[in-house]
Design an enzyme around this catalytic site. Structure first.
Site, mmCIF file in Angstrom:
data_model
loop_
_atom_site.group_PDB
_atom_site.id
_atom_site.type_symbol
_atom_site.label_atom_id
_atom_site.label_comp_id
_atom_site.label_asym_id
_atom_site.label_seq_id
_atom_site.Cartn_x
_atom_site.Cartn_y
_atom_site.Cartn_z
ATOM 1 N N ILE A 101 0.866 -1.167 0.000
ATOM 2 C CA ILE A 101 0.000 0.000 0.000
ATOM 3 C C ILE A 101 0.908 1.223 0.000
ATOM 4 C CG2 ILE A 101 -2.012 -1.085 1.054
ATOM 5 C CD1 ILE A 101 -1.200 -0.027 3.739
ATOM 6 N N ASP A 102 0.382 2.289 -0.522
ATOM 7 C CA ASP A 102 1.167 3.501 -0.722
ATOM 8 C C ASP A 102 1.749 4.035 0.586
ATOM 9 O OD1 ASP A 102 2.067 6.013 -1.638
ATOM 10 O OD2 ASP A 102 0.087 6.904 -1.366
ATOM 11 N N LYS A 103 2.847 4.716 0.471
ATOM 12 C CA LYS A 103 3.503 5.351 1.614
ATOM 13 C C LYS A 103 2.505 6.157 2.442
ATOM 14 C CE LYS A 103 6.749 9.131 2.587
ATOM 15 N NZ LYS A 103 7.668 10.119 1.982
ATOM 16 N N THR A 118 -0.798 5.949 2.440
ATOM 17 C CA THR A 118 -2.034 5.228 2.766
ATOM 18 C C THR A 118 -1.772 4.414 4.031
ATOM 19 O OG1 THR A 118 -2.709 5.074 0.443
ATOM 20 C CG2 THR A 118 -3.702 3.507 1.976
ATOM 21 N N GLN A 177 -3.485 11.557 0.712
ATOM 22 C CA GLN A 177 -4.763 11.048 0.244
ATOM 23 C C GLN A 177 -5.513 10.399 1.405
ATOM 24 O OE1 GLN A 177 -1.870 9.963 -1.191
ATOM 25 N NE2 GLN A 177 -1.686 7.758 -0.952
#
Length: 346
Positions: free
Chosen positions: A162-164, A166, A306
């Site tokens: 998962i994104d940094k 997120t 985000q």
């Protein structure tokens, strides 16, 4: 061998891996909303695998060029919309990740796998500009040398990402057998992954499926976009409304059927409902932004990442066959954003 679904997931933009000993080059085009931003800040935002200090070092060492081919070294220069830059990142040194005593929130651990609740801001595995402080560094310290070699030198144990920026749940393998079994589950879409996200506007219908292929953006290599059915990769996201505040903002739940890079972020942006705080896809229409009160607009603009959280992870244990299910409450910054935007608790 892992399929496309594995190690893609909803991860942040990662530089395409160069061959050993090769440099990696990324071409960027400044979007309208970034005009006037400092060059080092823009590059760090556009390339989240690189820290701002790393970007400044690349500028100083002559690794950034304008679209004319001229070397650019002034980190404080203000970028203009439509301007092009090329960033060359030297090949990483052939070094193994170092174990680091980084605290982990562990929801489950046995001899074969470990489930962790990753905080926002932590990179999953080492990459150019992020050689330490990653989840892999933490796992190596926690699990010991037995993790090395499982799934690759720089990504030991990692099956999905998962994104940094997120937050939320992630499973890693502690044995070769578990790694192969988890990879098969991801390939078969047999792992349930539910995300919570806060978006601009209220999706209509309030429950549905987005079935649009995803591929590289035609002009900005660091971004992805929905593409025709004859290009890109199949991507399917199921969503439903959890809460709304007038017609201005909403919290949704997304269930991934596939796991393409930036899938939720790209799919929601394609419907006109981008995630709040998304640095790549967060641009919204003037009409949707006008629906936000001054207070809500300030809260949305101030959110630094985000608004996306991996809230549920469920799968059958690849070794024992036991059904496992895990849930994670969103972090404090996400919950505060919900409150500031007037979203009812849910």
């Amino acid at each position: 061998m892992m399929t496309d679904d594995i190690l893609e997931d909803d991860d942040g933009p990662e530089l395409d891996g160069p061959a050993d000993g090769a440099n990696d080059t990324v071409a960027l085009t400044v979007p309208d909303e970034a005009e006037g931003t400092r060059l080092d800040r823009y590059l760090a935002d556009a390339l989240p695998d690189l820290s701002r200090s790393r970007v400044q070092a690349l500028l100083k060492d002559g690794y950034v060029r304008s679209e004319s081919g001229a070397t650019v070294s002034d980190a404080s220069a203000r970028v203009k919309r439509g301007a092009g830059y090329t960033v060359t990142v030297p090949a990483p040194e052939a070094a193994l990740p170092e174990p680091q005593a980084i605290p982990l929130t562990i929801l489950h651990e046995d001899a074969h796998l470990i489930v962790v609740d990753k905080p926002a801001g932590m990179v999953v595995h080492p990459a150019p500009g992020n050689r330490d402080g990653t989840l892999v560094n933490a796992l190596l310290h926690h699990c010991g040398d037995s993790l090395m070699g499982i799934g690759g030198v720089l990504r030991p144990g990692i099956v999905h990402r998962i994104d940094k920026d997120t937050s939320g749940l992630l499973v890693a393998a502690k044995s070769d057998k578990a790694h192969a079994g988890l990879a098969a589950l991801f390939a078969e879409h047999a792992i349930e992954r539910l995300y919570r996200a806060i978006v601009i506007g209220v999706p209509e219908p309030v429950q549905g499926t987005i079935d649009q292929n995803i591929g590289r953006h035609p002009t900005d290599r660091i971004r992805f976009a929905t593409v025709s059915e004859f290009s890109g990769k199949t991507a399917v996201t199921h969503y439903r409304l959890l809460a709304q505040s007038d017609m201005a903002v909403a919290e949704i739940e997304c269930r991934l059927e596939t796991g393409r890079t930036h899938q939720i972020r790209v799919h929601m942006a394609s419907t006109g409902h981008p995630l709040i705080g998304d640095p790549l896809y967060g641009r919204s229409t003037r009409t949707r932004r006008a629906a936000l009160s001054k207070e809500k607009r300030m809260a949305a603009d101030a959110f630094p990442r985000q608004a996306l959280h991996a809230a549920t992870l469920a799968f059958r244990h690849p070794i024992t066959g036991k059904d496992l299910s895990f849930a994670s409450e969103p972090p404090d910054d996400y919950l505060k954003l919900r409150m500031d935007l007037g979203l009812a608790s849910g």
